[in-house]
Design a protein around this motif. Structure first.
Motif, PDB file in Angstrom:
ATOM      1  N   SER A 169       0.826  -1.210   0.000  1.00 21.61           N
ATOM      2  CA  SER A 169       0.000   0.000   0.000  1.00 21.61           C
ATOM      3  C   SER A 169       0.860   1.259   0.000  1.00 21.61           C
ATOM      4  N   ASP A 170       2.181   1.097  -0.073  1.00 22.02           N
ATOM      5  CA  ASP A 170       3.080   2.249  -0.121  1.00 22.02           C
ATOM      6  C   ASP A 170       3.712   2.344  -1.519  1.00 22.02           C
ATOM      7  N   ARG A 171       4.879   2.940  -1.641  1.00 17.20           N
ATOM      8  CA  ARG A 171       5.509   3.185  -2.942  1.00 17.20           C
ATOM      9  C   ARG A 171       6.428   2.040  -3.389  1.00 17.20           C
ATOM     10  N   THR A 172       6.354   0.891  -2.761  1.00 17.36           N
ATOM     11  CA  THR A 172       7.221  -0.225  -3.131  1.00 17.36           C
ATOM     12  C   THR A 172       7.106  -0.562  -4.615  1.00 17.36           C
ATOM     13  N   GLY A 173       5.887  -0.735  -5.099  1.00 21.15           N
ATOM     14  CA  GLY A 173       5.672  -1.080  -6.500  1.00 21.15           C
ATOM     15  C   GLY A 173       6.145  -0.003  -7.451  1.00 21.15           C
ATOM     16  N   GLU A 174       5.909   1.238  -7.094  1.00 21.02           N
ATOM     17  CA  GLU A 174       6.328   2.375  -7.929  1.00 21.02           C
ATOM     18  C   GLU A 174       7.845   2.419  -8.069  1.00 21.02           C
ATOM     19  N   ILE A 175       8.546   2.227  -6.964  1.00 21.68           N
ATOM     20  CA  ILE A 175      10.016   2.238  -6.994  1.00 21.68           C
ATOM     21  C   ILE A 175      10.547   1.073  -7.821  1.00 21.68           C
TER      22      ILE A 175
END
Length: 425
Positions: A91-97
């Motif tokens: 639910s944080d920026r893990t996927g985006e990074i």
């Protein structure tokens, strides 16, 4: 009755202490000999296998970027390497990074899992990554890991040069060892575990436990076993037993080094270690109940070791502590007297000796500060483990009796300064 309980508990404690002395001898010998093997493999002709690195990541934005950067620094041919980041319902920026790096580097791939088959634990995420991987060798790194450049090559060469090895296990170091007293205690604990339990068992029995990170396993083995057990909280220990049962050994190869972050607060430590203890108790029960079905009875060596560690040894310590404290207020007519107290003192000295030896195998770790921390460790950190195991046993018993669903706890991460790594080496 009190005397019988006392002598039984002391017997269990000393059986474990003597076994640890035996393991430490093996650990010392392995610390000498593995370097020759490492030099021979790393300097010899290399025909490296294709490798798929799996990195399970659930809400890891604090650490995932440094981990990916470490993957980019690995000394391994890009045409034989793929890095698969499993963004497990974050639910944080893990996927985006992760997606950002995947767009820039063709060997980096991202798997985005979604409910209902997501966010339930590391085993499930790894199985999702295994489905899309293609390498002959599967390597696992946790999302907080920064392996050294030659770590992957060392793991791969371990499998390449040892056909009887089903998996090769590297060494992990604590990147935040100097942060506070807790991380210093964990650093000492991890070094002792690796040089005593891992290196010692490998030297004497050709056995070591697959950890949660920094290990390589043959793809063919994972496919034969059907991947990871998604009911296991300690998926690494459970997988180790199944690899043994296929007739392979698990090599401990300290030349492959990764740095990982450890809990910096007691609350995070408690939750993480409770999961480990519950997971190992799940493995003990699973394989005791199915022992008659196992093809390789050598597994009994590790099964007894885990049984002693989590039940008999800790049980003996709890009983002896209880009897000694009770005897201070009520006369239990204990006949051991001075001998019992002498054994307790010798046990303490043996603990200090074993841990001190383990630290001596690592550069800059056997310091005066660490020696005093070892003394403090026996009376605090080690005793806290006893309470934790009792609590974990209660939770695991309740889960079995009431058929409760396993709940996975994802260890909280902390922002890290990479300069800490070198100060700890």
């Amino acid at each position: 009755m009190a005397n019988i309980l006392l002598y039984t508990s002391l017997f269990l404690i000393w059986i474990m202490l003597f076994y640890h002395m035996f393991l430490m001898q093996g650990g010392y010998l392995h610390s000498i000999h593995y370097r020759k093997t490492a030099d021979k493999w790393l300097n010899g002709a290399m025909n490296l296998p294709t490798v798929s690195i799996l990195i399970p990541a659930h809400n890891e934005e604090v650490v995932i970027e440094k981990t990916i950067e470490a993957m980019l620094s690995l000394q391994y041919p890009e045409n034989k390497l793929e890095v698969i980041i499993i963004n497990d319902n974050s639910s944080d920026r893990t996927g985006e990074i992760a997606d950002h790096y995947a767009r820039k580097h063709s060997f980096i791939h991202v798997v985005h899992t979604r409910p209902p088959h997501a966010g339930k634990g590391k085993s499930g995420a790894l199985n999702q990554g295994l489905k899309v991987s293609s390498g002959e060798v599967i390597v696992v790194y946790d999302a907080d890991n920064t392996p050294e450049p030659e770590a992957l090559k060392s793991l791969a060469l371990g499998l390449k040069n040892d056909p009887k090895a089903g998996a090769v296990v590297g060494k992990f170091r604590v990147i935040n060892a100097e942060t506070n007293l807790l991380t210093r205690l964990i650093n000492i604990e991890t070094l002792t575990f690796q040089w005593l339990a891992q290196a010692g068992r490998w030297f004497w029995f050709k056995m070591s436990t697959i950890p949660g990170t920094n290990f390589a396993i043959r793809r063919s083995i994972l496919e034969e076993l059907g991947g990871w057990d998604e009911k296991a909280l300690s998926e690494d220990t459970e997988l180790s037993f199944r690899v043994y049962n296929l007739g392979y050994h698990i090599r401990f190869f300290p030349a492959a080094i990764t740095w990982e972050q450890e809990p910096e607060t007691i609350r995070v430590w408690w939750k993480q270690r409770t999961r480990w203890a519950r997971g190992n108790e799940y493995v003990i029960l699973k394989y005791i109940l199915s022992f008659h079905k196992l093809e390789r009875k050598k597994i009994v060596i590790d099964l007894v070791y885990f049984l002693f560690t989590y039940l008999l040894f800790f049980g003996g310590v709890i009983v002896s502590h209880t009897l000694f404290v009770t005897n201070l207020f009520f006369d239990l007519n204990l006949s051991g007297g001075l001998v019992s107290y002498l054994l307790l003192v010798l046990g303490f000295l043996l603990f200090v000796t074993e841990v001190t030896l383990a630290l001596s195998f690592e550069k800059k770790q056997l310091t005066i500060k660490n020696f005093f921390i070892i003394l403090f460790m026996y009376f605090t950190y080690s005793q806290l483990w006893i309470i934790l195991v009792v609590y974990a046993t209660y939770l695991e018993t309740k889960r079995v009796l009431f058929n409760q669903e396993v709940t996975w706890y994802k260890t909280q991460r902390f922002k890290q300064d990479t300069s800490e790594k070198r100060s700890a080496s």
